[in-house]
Design an enzyme around this catalytic site. Structure first.
Site, PDB file in Angstrom:
ATOM      1  N   GLU A 195       0.702  -1.033  -0.106  1.00 48.34           N
ATOM      2  CA  GLU A 195       0.023   0.039   0.083  1.00 48.34           C
ATOM      3  C   GLU A 195       0.229   1.252   0.283  1.00 48.34           C
ATOM      4  O   GLU A 195       0.365   2.470   0.099  1.00 48.34           O
ATOM      5  CB  GLU A 195      -1.004  -0.117   1.475  1.00 48.34           C
ATOM      6  CG  GLU A 195      -1.889  -1.170   1.182  1.00 48.34           C
ATOM      7  CD  GLU A 195      -3.450  -0.942   0.492  1.00 48.34           C
ATOM      8  OE1 GLU A 195      -3.470   0.082  -0.362  1.00 48.34           O
ATOM      9  OE2 GLU A 195      -2.661  -1.990  -0.387  1.00 48.34           O
ATOM     10  N   SER A 252     -51.478 -18.705 -17.023  1.00 50.67           N
ATOM     11  CA  SER A 252     -52.193 -18.124 -17.909  1.00 50.67           C
ATOM     12  C   SER A 252     -52.302 -16.386 -17.213  1.00 50.67           C
ATOM     13  O   SER A 252     -52.800 -15.873 -17.809  1.00 50.67           O
ATOM     14  CB  SER A 252     -53.284 -18.468 -17.845  1.00 50.67           C
ATOM     15  OG  SER A 252     -53.776 -19.865 -18.258  1.00 50.67           O
TER      16      SER A 252
END
Length: 873
Positions: free
Chosen positions: A208, A477
């Site tokens: 880092e 349906s």
């Protein structure tokens, strides 16, 4: 001129240099000519006419030298242009060509900044001079230094405990008091600086911020490197040091503005002055989020490897550091390939920083992690709700780290009572329900779009897929509702009639069947909705155009990319595969009078200091005309009252209900989606295959031979809605309205108005109508053999008797071939109210149980493509 007024030899030199004009251009020229040919002469030659003035003996040598100097100057001036300009003209840059050559002096500036530049021609005189550039830079530097001093003195570094602690975000039900769960409850065990392993410290510094121990909290070199990299189009970098990351995560939050970044850098400078490097690094490693609900290196070690941080190997330490930039994304359990790449990157940087030798690095192997454990708050049915809350927040711009560490108070839309009713309704299913039978439900307030209840599964920990929002199943349906609405919008009223016989083959060879091949004859659109008649709806879909059904579904809120949502003729029978949540949303558009509202589950988010971070705003979209929605609702009241969901009449205590059942082909899915004026609920049931890639036929259970929409989906719907609406006002739906666009012709050809005369006419009575009802009251007169009229009669009252069966006619009395009923007449004797295209009446209509054994309305057309579709539910 007297001897005493003659200037000294020094003054003569200045005049020779051209500071003053000569008395006469002519004499100057003459003097120059003579003097130029007499170098070294001691005699005076200053006068062109030979006149000279003698000096005293003591000064004759000086005069002679001055005269010689004057002669030399005159000779030099003869080589230059004789015309000369004033000082003002030279300052204005108007000197003639060559006037300044050989004289060794520049034109003087007229102002301090020398702008516009003196002695320069256009456009150069408008280019800033070096003096002006240097002055502007100095001014800018002074202003920057002043701003930096002010910002430095104005910026305070808060105590870490004000931010790093108490960051748990809590989610509440809609009442704002009942807690639903927590997001990443902070599991942190702080370790003293000397107990944090050196291999972790070394790995994080190498990965880092390699200059951590040398920089003062910020790294100018890193910032410049990141700036250049970003300009070159490389992977975006921020140039942050470990100190700046520590400040950003727990003091300032994510900053993108220049002022915010400047404050962040100043806070890092101050933190670096106040704390030792080891203390900064220890605080950073004790507080950052590593994923899996773990904060700090100690809990991360337990979450990933099941051991204390002091026992971490070099390979394990490197992996923990590798996931820091995005813990959830880089977790090996989520993306093993990416995590391996980042782990190797950390090792490579450690070698570059001489923290380990290349041989030691080559000997390392990617470590094995333990299986991630879901947080306790995600267990059970609430886990699906919390997951939905998180997903919605992310879609609204929240980051995962912000959600986990923000300390927010999140209020959802979930009603605790309705949610309890929802879970109980599913638990009420028979005990022999198959283990792989899956159910999803969503209950929504159609007036706002707020989700009030949801069932995505029994336990989020064991099954993370939400069956309400993620699982898809064929609609069956329930999709007929979109064709119903499209037909109403195109001018076909509810009493328009359609062919309900089965089977029926349409153009292109598309054959459609009703359940059990039941023939219904000519039926109204409303009746076709009540009984879910496939052939009638197929005919209607072809007449309005299948693309209209597709467009209507999208207009009401169904996503355009829904699998199977196309403009094929079979779309009316439910070939698309939506989610339960999507169908609740689109039916909510009907319940709200045609207004579509996106469903949502997060009402508000509040920061720890009480300020608002987010508040939902509802957006209304008119999906269809309100009067069309009213008439569609009238038709949709048929299934819950007379159709396959009629059992709801007893469950709902007479409360008005509108909705539609649906069953896909081969009973692969079963639905019921319905609503009252206050709430809409969608229920879907399906059964995935063993590999989870397809749907299987629903295994029968609970004494049912086939699982259809009218069975357990309707039962679950009734259990949810009946209890959730207890104590609520009974609201009626609007009555049928006359639409202005009802201009379309009825889509059928009327059959003959009179059946062939039987051999023996029955004895009609005053209560029994004749074979063909007329506009007059039935009489006791014998039927005649007159030819039927071509006009379609309209009955004035419903017939009360069935028409004589054709089997009662003697074979010898068969009607002539040219008088046989048309081909579209039912093959079985239809009810008297439907024969001959007459107005519909319930007298003589067989009970639904007689037509459809078991369920009543059977299979609701799932895939039903051009190879034939079945349905009825």
């Amino acid at each position: 001129m007297s001897e005493s007024r003659r200037p000294s030899s020094g003054g003569g030199n200045r005049r020779a240099a051209g500071v003053r004009r000569t008395p006469s251009g002519k004499s100057a020229k003459g003097g120059a000519g003579k003097g130029s040919s007499r170098s070294g002469s001691s005699k005076s030659t200053g006068s062109a006419k030979g006149t000279s003035r003698t000096a005293s003996k003591g000064t004759s040598g000086a005069r002679t030298g001055a005269a010689a100097t004057t002669s030399a100057a005159s000779a030099s001036s003869a080589k230059r242009p004789t015309s000369r300009t004033s000082v003002s003209a030279r300052h204005a840059g108007a000197a003639p060509k060559g006037a300044g050559k050989g004289r060794g002096k520049k034109v003087a500036a007229t102002n301090f900044l020398n702008y516009p530049r003196a002695g320069r021609k256009n456009p150069w005189r408008w280019i800033p001079s070096l003096r002006m550039i240097v002055g502007a830079m100095a001014l800018f530097v002074l202003a920057g230094l002043g701003f930096a001093v002010w910002l430095y003195n104005d910026t305070e570094v808060p105590e870490p405990s004000d931010f790093a602690l108490a960051q748990t975000s809590r989610v509440y039900f809609a009442d704002g008091e009942t807690e639903m769960g927590k997001f990443s409850e902070i599991n942190r065990t702080e370790l003293p600086a000397d107990e944090i392993p050196d291999n972790v410290k070394q790995a994080v510094v190498a990965s880092e911020d390699s200059s951590f121990y040398e920089n003062r909290g910020v790294s100018p070199r890193g910032i410049v490197r990141a700036f250049v990299n970003n300009l070159q189009g490389g992977a975006r970098q921020g140039g942050s040091t470990i100190t700046m990351q520590y400040v950003e995560r727990y003091y300032t939050g994510t900053e993108t503005s220049y002022v915010g970044k400047a404050k962040e850098a100043i806070m890092a400078l101050k933190a670096d002055q106040e704390l030792s490097k080891d203390e900064i690094l220890s605080r950073y490693l004790n507080t950052i989020y590593f994923g899996r609900g773990a904060y700090g290196v100690q809990e991360a070690s337990q979450a990933y490897f099941g051991k204390n941080a002091s026992e971490l190997t070099d390979a394990e330490a490197a992996l923990l550091v590798a996931v820091i930039p995005s813990p959830s994304t880089y977790d090996p359990a989520n993306d093993p390939e990416k995590s391996t790449q980042l782990w190797d990157r950390v090792i490579t940087r450690q070698v570059a920083e001489e923290q380990m030798t290349p041989a030691e690095a080559d000997a390392l192997e990617f470590p094995t992690t333990v299986e991630p454990n879901s947080e306790n708050s995600l267990g059970g049915t609430n886990g699906y709700l919390l997951s939905q809350v998180r997903n919605e927040l992310i879609s609204e711009g929240f980051t995962e780290d912000e959600i986990n560490t923000g300390g927010f108070t999140i209020v959802s839309t979930i009603d605790p009572a309705i949610q309890e009713n929802t879970v109980q309704a599913v638990e009420n299913l028979p005990e022999d329900r198959p283990e792989n039978n899956r159910v999803g439900t969503v209950t929504m307030d159609p007036s706002t779009g707020a989700i009030r209840g949801m069932y995505g599964g029994a336990d989020y920990v064991t099954q993370a897929q939400n069956d309400a929002t993620q699982s898809r199943m064929q609609a069956g349906s329930i999709f007929k509702t979109f064709t119903l609405i499209a037909a109403l919008e195109d001018g076909y009223p509810l009493d328009s009639r359609w062919d309900g016989n089965s089977p029926k083959t349409f153009r292109g060879g598309w054959t459609v069947k009703n359940f059990n091949d039941t023939d219904y004859g000519r039926v109204t659109l409303e009746k076709a909705t009540t009984n879910s008649i496939n052939t009638a709806y197929a005919e209607a879909n072809l007449e309005i155009g299948p693309e209209r059904t597709q467009q209507t579904a999208i207009a009401l809120g169904l996503p355009e990319d829904t699998p199977g949502l196309d403009a094929e003729s079979s779309n009316v029978l439910g070939s698309a595969s939506p989610t339960v949540a999507e169908m609740a949303e689109v039916y909510g558009s009907i319940a709200s009078g045609g207004v579509h509202r996106d469903s949502y589950v997060v009402q508000s988010v509040t920061r720890p200091d009480g300020s608002s971070r987010y508040e939902h705003e509802t957006t209304d979209t008119q999906g269809m005309d309100e009067e069309v929605a009213i008439n569609a609702t009238v038709a949709l009241q048929g299934p819950p009252t007379q159709g396959s969901a009629r059992d709801l009449q007893n469950v709902m205590g007479g409360r008005p209900v509108a909705g539609k059942t649906g069953t896909s082909e081969s009973f692969r899915s079963a639905w019921f989606v319905g609503f009252t004026p206050q709430l809409v609920t969608a229920v879907g049931m399906f059964q995935p295959s063993a590999d989870g890639t397809s749907e299987e036929t629903l295994t029968p259970f609970g004494g049912e031979d086939n699982i259809t929409g009218g069975t357990f989906p309707t039962q679950i719907w009734g259990d949810i809605m009946s209890t959730s609406l207890e104590g609520e006002e009974y609201l009626e739906f609007p009555e049928l309205v006359q639409l202005d666009n009802e201009t379309q012709e009825r889509s059928y050809v009327p059959p003959p108005t009179q059946e062939p005369e039987p051999t023996q006419a029955p004895e009609p009575t005053q209560e029994e109508p004749s074979e063909e009802p007329t506009t007059e009251e039935p009489t006791t007169e014998e039927p005649t053999t007159e030819e039927p009229t071509t006009e379609e009669p309209e009955p004035t009252e419903e017939p009360t008797t069935e028409e004589p069966e054709p089997t009662e006619q003697p074979p010898s009395e068969e009607p002539p071939a040219d008088e046989e009923p048309p081909a579209d007449q039912p093959t079985e004797e239809p009810p008297a109210d439907e024969e001959g295209g007459e107005e519909e009446a319930d007298a003589g209509l067989p009970e639904v149980e007689d037509l459809l054994p078991g369920e009543g309305q059977g299979l609701g057309g799932g895939r039903e493509g051009r190879d034939g579709g079945r349905g009825g539910d």
